[in-house]
Design a protein around this motif. Structure first.
Motif: not given
Length: 451
Positions: A138-159
């Motif tokens: 997560l980036a900017d307090g959750g307002n974006g995300f980084t280092e993910a591409y071409g798929g689900i970014p957080f397949p096992m979410p904790k938040t």
């Protein structure tokens, strides 16, 4: 007037993950589906195990852009939920769904069918999702995300906000073209379609790209009005940014009469969409879109809910708009609901933020991360609006996406429908080659409008 056509756990595992994190990562594709859902069925046997979903189009399908063949056409309803038997099924309904029965007790029904876990995606999306599980942050307090591409970014979410980003960044192809109509259905059932030619290029899913190439752009969206005649030729162009706090969504409007391109006003958050006749906000589009920054998002957990699923009849060319669109709601005879596990994510408006919705609850299909139902509450905390995505598998890709998005205003007793294709001579086309990025620049908007 032009604004109205806008489309309108995890884990953010680090590379130095510990043993527990690595075990969770390993479960993708084993105990979990490649996108993070539970592979196993439920204890009652009413939800089956996921076995890969739809892996190829059914017989008789003529290709992308042509009407979809219903792979489950032979299924018959197991039962139908009505106001009379509602109490038997409350445990598997959302507050918004229950409110629809209360609002339209004589006519609203939910035909429930056997659960078909048809959700699927291409192998390369699965592969990228697995990589994202190790790298996404997560980036900017959750307002974006980084280092993910071409798929689900957080397949096992904790938040909760990670789960919201999974919906926003889910797979819907690379480049799509569709001619579709939208309508605001009045209390008496009357409606007047507005038809447009729509294009979207999802930069996040360019197979040749990478996160470093995004430049904060998730996708480009372009819509040209085809009818009614008084609006024909006008257009809207949107550049959807990944972090809209860092860089707000950009939009431009082309007026066919004036032949001028102008910067459009803000099309974010609770800006009302005129085409929806006041029934939908900008961030209602696609069930939820844009920056999540105005809400505190809580991952409540999972529930088993009857949600719209495998809805091929609602977009069939054999069903006219007049047959489908009734006063108050869609004609139940053409809808299909199934029992599925969903992630429940609750957004509560921050005390420092402003929005017409004080709270919104998203119900995300575990097999696709598509929001199937969203309940929205007004400033007094009372249930106000209910959004329903009538999901189906677009097996030509494949992916799970909505056939129709329907936005109910319980207080106004009216509703808005997007993506009607029944009378348009075809459906969404994923087969066309993506154009150059320059075709989605403001300088090209007027030229394209003159074609």
């Amino acid at each position: 007037m032009l604004i109205k056509h806008l489309i309108g756990a995890a884990v953010a595992l680090a590379l130095g993950a510990n043993t527990v994190m690595a075990a969770g990562f390993a479960s993708l594709g084993e105990g979990l589906t490649p996108l993070g859902g539970e592979k196993s069925g439920n204890q009652a046997g009413t939800i089956p195990a996921w076995n890969g979903g739809i892996t190829q189009p059914p017989a008789g399908y003529q290709g992308s852009g042509k009407p979809h063949v219903d792979p489950f056409a032979a299924d018959k309803p197991l039962f139908t939920i009505t106001k009379a038997n509602l109490d038997q099924y409350r445990a598997h309904l959302t507050p918004g769904q229950i409110a629809l029965f209360d609002t339209y007790p004589a006519t609203y029904q939910m035909p429930v069918y056997v659960t078909r876990r048809s959700g699927s995606a291409p192998q390369w999306v699965y592969d990228n999702t697995r990589k994202n599980a190790l790298s996404a942050k997560l980036a900017d307090g959750g307002n974006g995300f980084t280092e993910a591409y071409g798929g689900i970014p957080f397949p096992m979410p904790k938040t909760g906000v990670e789960a919201v980003w999974n919906h926003i960044a889910r797979y819907r192809g690379e480049y799509v073209v569709r001619r579709a109509s939208e309508v605001a259905v009045q209390r008496n059932g009357s409606f007047s379609p507005i038809t447009s030619q729509q294009e979207a290029m999802f930069k996040f899913y360019d197979p040749k790209g990478a996160y470093a190439d995004l430049n904060n752009v998730l996708f480009y969206y372009l819509s040209f009005i085809k009818s009614p005649a008084r609006l024909a030729g006008s257009a809207v162009l949107v550049h959807e940014t990944l972090d809209q706090v860092q860089e707000p969504r950009q939009a431009w409007a082309y007026n066919a009469g004036q032949r001028r391109v102008r910067r459009a006003p803000s099309l974010a958050y609770d800006t009302p969409i005129p085409a929806a006749d006041g029934l939908r906000t900008a961030d209602d589009t696609d069930m939820f879109n844009g920056s999540p920054d105005r809400y505190e998002w809580k991952l409540v957990g999972k529930r088993e809910i009857y949600i719209p699923y495998n809805n091929y009849r609602v977009s069939s060319p054999d069903v006219t708009y007049k047959q489908l669109l009734q006063a108050g709601h869609l004609n139940p005879a053409y809808t299909r609901h199934e029992l599925h596990r969903v992630w429940v994510v609750e957004g509560t408006l921050k005390s420092s933020a402003r929005h017409v919705y004080s709270r919104r609850t998203l119900y995300l299909d575990e097999d696709s991360w598509q929001a199937a139902v969203v309940d929205q509450y007004d400033g007094r905390g009372e249930l106000w609006r209910v959004s329903l995505a009538y999901l189906k598998n677009y097996y030509e890709l494949p992916t799970t996406w909505s056939a129709l998005d329907v936005f109910h205003d319980l207080q106004a007793r009216r509703y808005h429908v997007q993506n009607l294709v029944n009378e348009e001579g075809g459906t969404i086309d994923f087969s066309q080659a993506p154009p150059e990025d320059s075709e989605f620049k403001p300088a090209a908007l007027r030229r394209r409008g003159l074609r």
